[in-house]
Write a protein that holds these residues in place. Structure first.
Motif, PDB file in Angstrom:
ATOM      1  N   ARG A   1      -3.409  -0.320  -4.465  1.00  0.00           N
ATOM      2  CA  ARG A   1      -2.911   0.150  -2.834  1.00  0.00           C
ATOM      3  C   ARG A   1      -4.620  -0.251  -2.047  1.00  0.00           C
ATOM      4  NH1 ARG A   1      -3.053   5.942  -4.693  1.00  0.00           N
ATOM      5  NH2 ARG A   1      -4.939   6.328  -3.253  1.00  0.00           N
ATOM      6  N   GLY A   2      -5.790  -0.569  -3.478  1.00  0.00           N
ATOM      7  CA  GLY A   2      -6.978  -1.374  -2.560  1.00  0.00           C
ATOM      8  C   GLY A   2      -6.488  -2.642  -1.715  1.00  0.00           C
TER       9      GLY A   2
ATOM     10  N   ASP B   1      -9.633  10.448   0.321  1.00  0.00           N
ATOM     11  CA  ASP B   1      -9.063   9.736  -0.761  1.00  0.00           C
ATOM     12  C   ASP B   1     -10.495   9.990  -1.442  1.00  0.00           C
ATOM     13  OD1 ASP B   1      -7.132  10.229  -3.009  1.00  0.00           O
ATOM     14  OD2 ASP B   1      -7.148   8.067  -3.011  1.00  0.00           O
TER      15      ASP B   1
ATOM     16  N   ASP C   1      -6.896   6.868   2.750  1.00  0.00           N
ATOM     17  CA  ASP C   1      -8.339   6.183   1.654  1.00  0.00           C
ATOM     18  C   ASP C   1      -9.747   7.127   2.419  1.00  0.00           C
ATOM     19  OD1 ASP C   1      -7.753   4.309  -0.007  1.00  0.00           O
ATOM     20  OD2 ASP C   1      -9.916   3.603   1.024  1.00  0.00           O
TER      21      ASP C   1
ATOM     22  N   PHE D   1       0.438  -0.862   0.192  1.00  0.00           N
ATOM     23  CA  PHE D   1       0.166   0.079  -0.222  1.00  0.00           C
ATOM     24  C   PHE D   1       0.990   1.358  -0.023  1.00  0.00           C
ATOM     25  CE2 PHE D   1      -1.615   3.353   2.953  1.00  0.00           C
ATOM     26  CZ  PHE D   1      -2.994   4.006   2.000  1.00  0.00           C
TER      27      PHE D   1
ATOM     28  N   LEU E   1       1.736   3.871  -2.881  1.00  0.00           N
ATOM     29  CA  LEU E   1       1.221   4.874  -2.833  1.00  0.00           C
ATOM     30  C   LEU E   1       2.032   6.379  -2.857  1.00  0.00           C
ATOM     31  CD1 LEU E   1      -0.659   7.316  -1.337  1.00  0.00           C
ATOM     32  CD2 LEU E   1      -0.046   7.224   0.573  1.00  0.00           C
TER      33      LEU E   1
ATOM     34  N   ALA F   1      -3.899  12.824  -1.067  1.00  0.00           N
ATOM     35  CA  ALA F   1      -2.593  11.841  -1.287  1.00  0.00           C
ATOM     36  C   ALA F   1      -1.379  12.101  -1.189  1.00  0.00           C
ATOM     37  CB  ALA F   1      -3.029  10.715  -2.754  1.00  0.00           C
TER      38      ALA F   1
ATOM     39  N   LEU G   1      -4.364  -2.114   1.843  1.00  0.00           N
ATOM     40  CA  LEU G   1      -4.886  -1.768   2.394  1.00  0.00           C
ATOM     41  C   LEU G   1      -5.639  -2.893   3.223  1.00  0.00           C
ATOM     42  CD1 LEU G   1      -5.272   0.554   4.538  1.00  0.00           C
ATOM     43  CD2 LEU G   1      -6.537   1.446   2.475  1.00  0.00           C
TER      44      LEU G   1
END
Length: 553
Positions: free
Chosen positions: A439-440, A518, A515, A75, A79, A527, A443
């Motif tokens: 990223r999803g 965002d 998140d 993650f 980022l 971010a 996380l």
């Protein structure tokens, strides 16, 4: 029914994958539910993990630690890659202010914790864990535990108090954002833009009436002009042309110039007069402006172009075209000769159709070439990030070394590779959807495992005599500094809501809150602000945790 036990109960790699996947799927589903207009999104995975842990669902401890660590590293590294291309530009334009605000947030929370120890009588070993949990900063907890061990002080309660206060540390920041958005944010505050957008391109038309530029070439004017600009078209005597660096300007010439909105008044003084026509509307048909010139987007897909400076390609002189803007990661950049091109850049090219075809052959413009990401750069970057995160830093007066850890090292390396990788011909391009997906996944893995590891003893710890005190203290340390700094940031320092949320998420070491921000803000403001503030604030919290123990023991 042994086969059911093997899937959900008996520890194995298969069981670990199934349990984590179910937690993530249920958490993401429930996270879409809105309560009073607010949904927690991916953060709900954390609470499903806690619930599963409470009902004694578990996986192998090493598998749990691996999945949690891998998710966090993936993650934060992705980022860093995402914000890297514009990180240092954003840092120069507002990063110092954001870091000062972030450090003030850190200081406020620390002062609250000190006050609770001195006035409230909360034991120091408990409070250092509460402070770490309330700010969702496990590296700070680790540093504090090492210091406690060196001083032969009990450290067991530090871990317990951190585990109990961590959930509200996650949710408290998100709740504070929701409160600020509902009660204090104006429409202007909610116009969430990143730092980079203040430097986005702006199109204006000027008429040359300044005698100081009569008879001078475009190159000469650019050399003494205070700001960078690109002349896209020149109208003279009813004809349009693409100006080169040797084009001489005359009285009455009309120029279509790409610059930034902040620089337009200066260029008005330079050229003489700005026309009132709005050239920045999205519905302008650029190909209908004149019959001889067309405007087309060309994508950089050839690897040999990655890392090359735009001016070194000499496209204007070779093909008689002009490159006016470069779209990168959703941000419009001015096409200056010194701009370093990257794979995936989308260039706006103006010229004759045949000339633009030649430029396409030089740059590539084959969109299918971008579908295959450079996975090697991702994994090599994560390895480098973990190496950087494990390097010990020694602070004068503190025997225990300080490390950036799993979160700090990868995000710093991600930023550096995203920014400087193309200069060394490293292809770092991934599509926005691919970056968001990675990223999803990262996380979600991190939150599911973190909740699963915290859930087993969560209720038992809360029901102890100290549990409610820990929770209340942690919630105060979480929400009070965030609310105060959010209001001051927007009202006194005029920072947008999105950047404020990103700054506070970085100061609180809370990627889940970032998140959330965002998801409710347009653009990459949260971010970018998070990545700008996180390394400094995280390093400060690790040092403060150790000083907290040394000074209050």
């Amino acid at each position: 029914m042994n086969w059911i036990d093997s899937l959900f109960v008996t520890h194995s790699p298969l069981q670990a994958v199934i349990v984590i996947s179910v937690i993530i799927a249920v958490g993401l589903g429930l996270g879409k539910i809105k309560i009073m207009g607010v949904s927690l999104g991916v953060t709900f995975v954390f609470f499903v993990g806690i619930l599963a842990g409470h009902f004694r669902i578990s996986i192998d401890s090493q598998m749990l630690q691996y999945a949690q660590s891998f998710g966090l590293v993936l993650f934060v590294y992705e980022l860093g890659l995402k914000v890297g291309p514009g990180f240092f530009a954003s840092f120069r334009s507002g990063g110092v202010k954001l870091n000062m605000l972030g450090l003030t947030t850190v200081l406020l929370g620390t002062l609250l914790a000190v006050g609770m120890v001195v006035v409230g009588g909360v034991p120091m070993s408990d409070m250092v864990g509460i402070l770490s949990g309330a700010t969702t900063n496990t590296p700070a907890l680790g540093a504090a535990q090492e210091t406690l061990a060196q001083l032969d002080e009990p450290a067991a309660n530090a871990a317990l108090s951190c585990a109990v206060t961590y959930p509200l540390g996650v949710v408290g920041v998100i709740l504070a954002f929701a409160v600020v958005r509902k009660l204090f944010a104006t429409r202007k505050d909610l116009n969430c833009h990143s730092h980079e957008e203040t430097n986005q391109t702006y199109i204006a038309a000027f008429q040359v009436h300044n005698p100081g530029v009569f008879g001078r070439t475009v190159k000469e004017i650019a050399s003494f002009a205070p700001h960078s600009f690109v002349i896209s078209r020149l109208w003279r005597g009813g004809k349009v042309c693409i100006p080169t660096s040797d084009t001489v300007l005359h009285d009455g010439d009309r120029l279509l110039v790409i610059t930034t909105e902040a620089d337009a008044p200066t260029l008005t003084v330079l050229f003489g007069e700005q026309e009132q026509t709005d050239w920045n509307s999205e519905d302008i048909d650029w190909n209908a402006i004149d019959s001889s010139m067309i405007s087309k987007h060309v994508i950089v897909t050839k690897r040999e172009i990655n890392g090359r400076r735009l001016g070194s390609l000499r496209l204007r002189n070779s093909y008689g075209i002009n490159i006016t803007r470069v779209l990168r990661s959703g941000v419009q950049l001015l096409a200056t000769p010194g701009l370093v091109l990257q794979i995936g850049d989308r260039l706006t090219v103006v010229g004759e159709a045949k000339a633009i075809e030649n430029v396409e052959r030089v740059l590539g413009n084959v969109a299918t070439d971008l579908r295959e990401p450079n996975l090697a750069a991702i994994f090599v970057g994560m390895v480098l990030g973990l190496i950087v995160g494990s390097v010990p830093f020694f602070v004068p007066g503190i025997e225990t070394p300080v490390r950036l850890g799993l979160a700090g090292g990868p995000i710093i390396v991600g930023i550096l590779i995203g920014c400087f990788g193309p200069r060394f011909r490293i292809v770092t391009y991934t599509t926005r959807s691919a970056n968001l997906m990675l990223r999803g996944i990262g996380l979600s893995l991190f939150l599911a495992c973190l909740g699963l590891s915290s859930g087993a003893n969560f209720v038992d710890t809360v029901m102890t005599s100290d549990g409610p005190i820990w929770i209340l203290s942690g919630f105060i340390i979480t929400i009070v500094p965030v609310l105060i700094m959010a209001i001051l940031s927007m009202r006194v320092w005029k920072v947008s809501f999105g950047e404020t949320c990103g700054m506070l998420s970085g100061a609180m070491a809370n990627p889940m809150a970032m998140d959330y921000a965002d998801g409710i803000c347009e653009g990459d403001g949260p971010a970018v602000a998070y990545a700008t503030v996180y390394p400094v604030s995280m390093f400060a919290r690790v040092i403060i945790a150790q000083l907290f123990v040394l000074l209050l023991v």
